[in-house]
Write a protein that holds these residues in place. Sequence first.
Motif, short mmCIF file in Angstrom:
data_model
loop_
_atom_site.label_atom_id
_atom_site.label_comp_id
_atom_site.label_asym_id
_atom_site.label_seq_id
_atom_site.Cartn_x
_atom_site.Cartn_y
_atom_site.Cartn_z
N ILE A 5 -13.08 3.48 13.99
CA ILE A 5 -11.59 4.24 14.17
C ILE A 5 -10.80 4.45 13.10
O ILE A 5 -10.19 5.53 12.80
N GLU A 6 -10.69 3.37 12.38
CA GLU A 6 -9.44 3.42 11.46
C GLU A 6 -9.67 4.24 10.61
O GLU A 6 -8.91 5.19 9.94
N THR A 7 -11.07 5.02 9.92
CA THR A 7 -11.44 5.23 9.41
C THR A 7 -11.22 6.90 9.51
O THR A 7 -10.31 7.66 8.34
N GLU A 8 -12.38 6.43 10.14
CA GLU A 8 -11.80 8.42 11.23
C GLU A 8 -10.36 8.75 11.15
O GLU A 8 -10.03 9.66 11.25
N MET A 9 -8.92 8.01 11.57
CA MET A 9 -7.21 8.31 11.72
C MET A 9 -6.80 8.86 10.41
O MET A 9 -5.35 8.22 10.36
N LEU A 10 -7.16 8.03 9.29
CA LEU A 10 -6.88 7.72 7.73
C LEU A 10 -6.06 8.53 7.69
O LEU A 10 -6.37 10.07 7.56
N THR A 11 -4.65 8.54 6.98
CA THR A 11 -3.49 9.96 6.45
C THR A 11 -4.20 9.86 4.69
O THR A 11 -5.00 9.52 4.36
N ASP A 12 -3.52 11.07 4.80
CA ASP A 12 -3.82 12.01 3.51
C ASP A 12 -3.33 10.76 2.20
O ASP A 12 -1.66 10.08 2.63
N GLY A 13 -4.31 10.68 1.23
CA GLY A 13 -3.31 9.20 -0.26
C GLY A 13 -3.94 7.75 0.73
O GLY A 13 -3.72 7.15 0.17
N ALA A 14 -4.30 8.02 1.94
CA ALA A 14 -4.69 6.42 2.59
C ALA A 14 -6.29 6.74 1.82
O ALA A 14 -6.84 6.67 1.88
N SER A 15 -6.44 5.09 2.31
CA SER A 15 -8.05 4.29 1.39
C SER A 15 -8.14 2.84 2.21
O SER A 15 -6.84 2.45 2.64
N ILE A 16 -9.56 3.12 2.19
CA ILE A 16 -10.06 1.47 3.52
C ILE A 16 -10.78 0.79 2.46
O ILE A 16 -11.54 1.32 1.57
N LEU A 17 -10.13 -0.46 2.66
CA LEU A 17 -11.33 -1.72 1.67
C LEU A 17 -12.09 -2.16 3.27
O LEU A 17 -11.38 -2.49 3.85
N THR A 18 -13.41 -1.85 2.94
CA THR A 18 -14.42 -2.34 3.50
C THR A 18 -15.67 -3.29 2.78
O THR A 18 -15.60 -3.48 2.04
N GLY A 19 -16.52 -4.69 4.11
CA GLY A 19 -17.23 -4.79 3.33
C GLY A 19 -17.33 -6.01 2.70
O GLY A 19 -16.86 -6.76 2.77
N ASP A 20 -18.35 -5.49 1.38
CA ASP A 20 -18.66 -6.77 0.70
C ASP A 20 -17.33 -6.86 -0.69
O ASP A 20 -17.04 -8.00 -0.42
N LYS A 21 -16.69 -5.60 -0.23
CA LYS A 21 -15.64 -5.67 -0.84
C LYS A 21 -13.62 -6.29 -0.37
O LYS A 21 -13.47 -7.19 -1.48
N VAL A 22 -13.53 -5.78 0.73
CA VAL A 22 -12.97 -6.94 1.39
C VAL A 22 -13.28 -8.40 1.63
O VAL A 22 -12.68 -9.51 1.48
N ASN A 23 -14.17 -9.02 1.79
CA ASN A 23 -15.16 -10.04 1.99
C ASN A 23 -14.99 -10.91 0.90
O ASN A 23 -14.51 -12.04 0.59
N ASP A 24 -14.88 -10.72 -0.59
CA ASP A 24 -15.10 -10.60 -1.69
C ASP A 24 -13.40 -11.19 -1.74
O ASP A 24 -12.93 -12.32 -2.48
N LEU A 25 -12.64 -9.81 -1.51
CA LEU A 25 -11.18 -10.26 -2.15
C LEU A 25 -10.72 -11.49 -1.12
O LEU A 25 -10.24 -12.60 -1.10
N VAL A 26 -10.64 -11.45 0.04
CA VAL A 26 -10.88 -12.86 1.09
C VAL A 26 -11.30 -13.88 0.93
O VAL A 26 -10.75 -15.41 0.87
#
Length: 375
Positions: free
Chosen positions: A290-311
């Motif tokens: 739902i968050e991905t569907e509602m992304l606005t112009d210029g927005a980006s989302i970090l998920t999966g292994d990338k966000v796990n690596d950051l945390v």
Amino acid sequence: MEGKLLKEVIKLSSKIGTELMSILGKQYFTTEKINDIPALCQNNPKNVTILVIRETISPFIDRSDVPDESIWFRMPDGRNVIQVPARKFKSKEKIFGIKLLRLLGMVDSGYRYNHLTSRQQFRNPTSILMGETIVNPVKGEDTLSVPARALYTDVYSLRDREYITRKLTNNALNEERTMYDKDKGKTSSAFFQTEEVNPGTFFPALITIKDPTPELLLHMILSLQQTSYGASSATMGANFRNHIVGIVGSIIEPPVSSYLISYRFGQTVEKPTDVSTLTFEYVKKTLIDIETEMLTDGASILTGDKVNDLVNYIKSLKLQGDEIKEAYEVARKDIDEYIDFSFELKKNKRSGRKNNPNTPSSGSDKPGNIQTGTS
């Protein structure tokens, strides 16, 4: 070219801050002083939203003024879902953040939760993130307030309360007089009921930080290590685990809330066969989709292994190690510049009105409001 000549830019970031910006995108952070205006005073259209799934790992008491009933909300599809007011999470994470700062020596020794007496006491990342007010100023201080940058919303369960709560009977008396009063020769009847949210319940949540520095984001993520929420938390211990499943950078914040996630679950999201049980992965996918569907112009989302690596990278840092200390020193410098600049601007405007009583006051310069941006 003219715009460049008007700007005097001073860059400032820590090693951890630089790493966070390289992963999430530096366009979503403010780290530069422009025209002598500190980074935290600029009020730029930048947002970083943390997507969190709050998982109960022990009973959670979510009550208001009715001791035997959880706070609930009837959704349009007829579900009576559990609603947890934002303050029940924010207040605990604010206190936990202050405890971290005490460990690091980054908060004034006179700081008392919700009882500040001087500007010196809100020169810390928690106060800047969560908002703060000097309620009882000492001599020579003004009644000032710092608006919150970390914005919370109420959270809602996906499942109906019938699947995720239970009522328990408790005794209001102490252990010595639990059941039988030997002096009166009577059995106690001082019982009451409480409703608890069961372990294994998932609440999708979003926390948005307005115009952040990467060091403020670091402190927010560290503050999400808090584990105890709700009523009776002083005796119940850890009852929540916060899972960061995504981070969104945006110029215009996507219109997503926990309510919307629960609403869409009831209206359009394909449900599992047995709605009495929901897995973590199912709730995670629902939130991210739902968050991905509602992304606005210029927005980006970090998920999966990338966000796990950051945390995991942040969790691997030693709380009293050199990298953390450097990041918090940068945060301290940013905050000092913010408070000093804002207070001086406020004081100068007051002085100007005193010298010229015909000068009208503006809404942004009401007594007690710290300046947080430029027009």
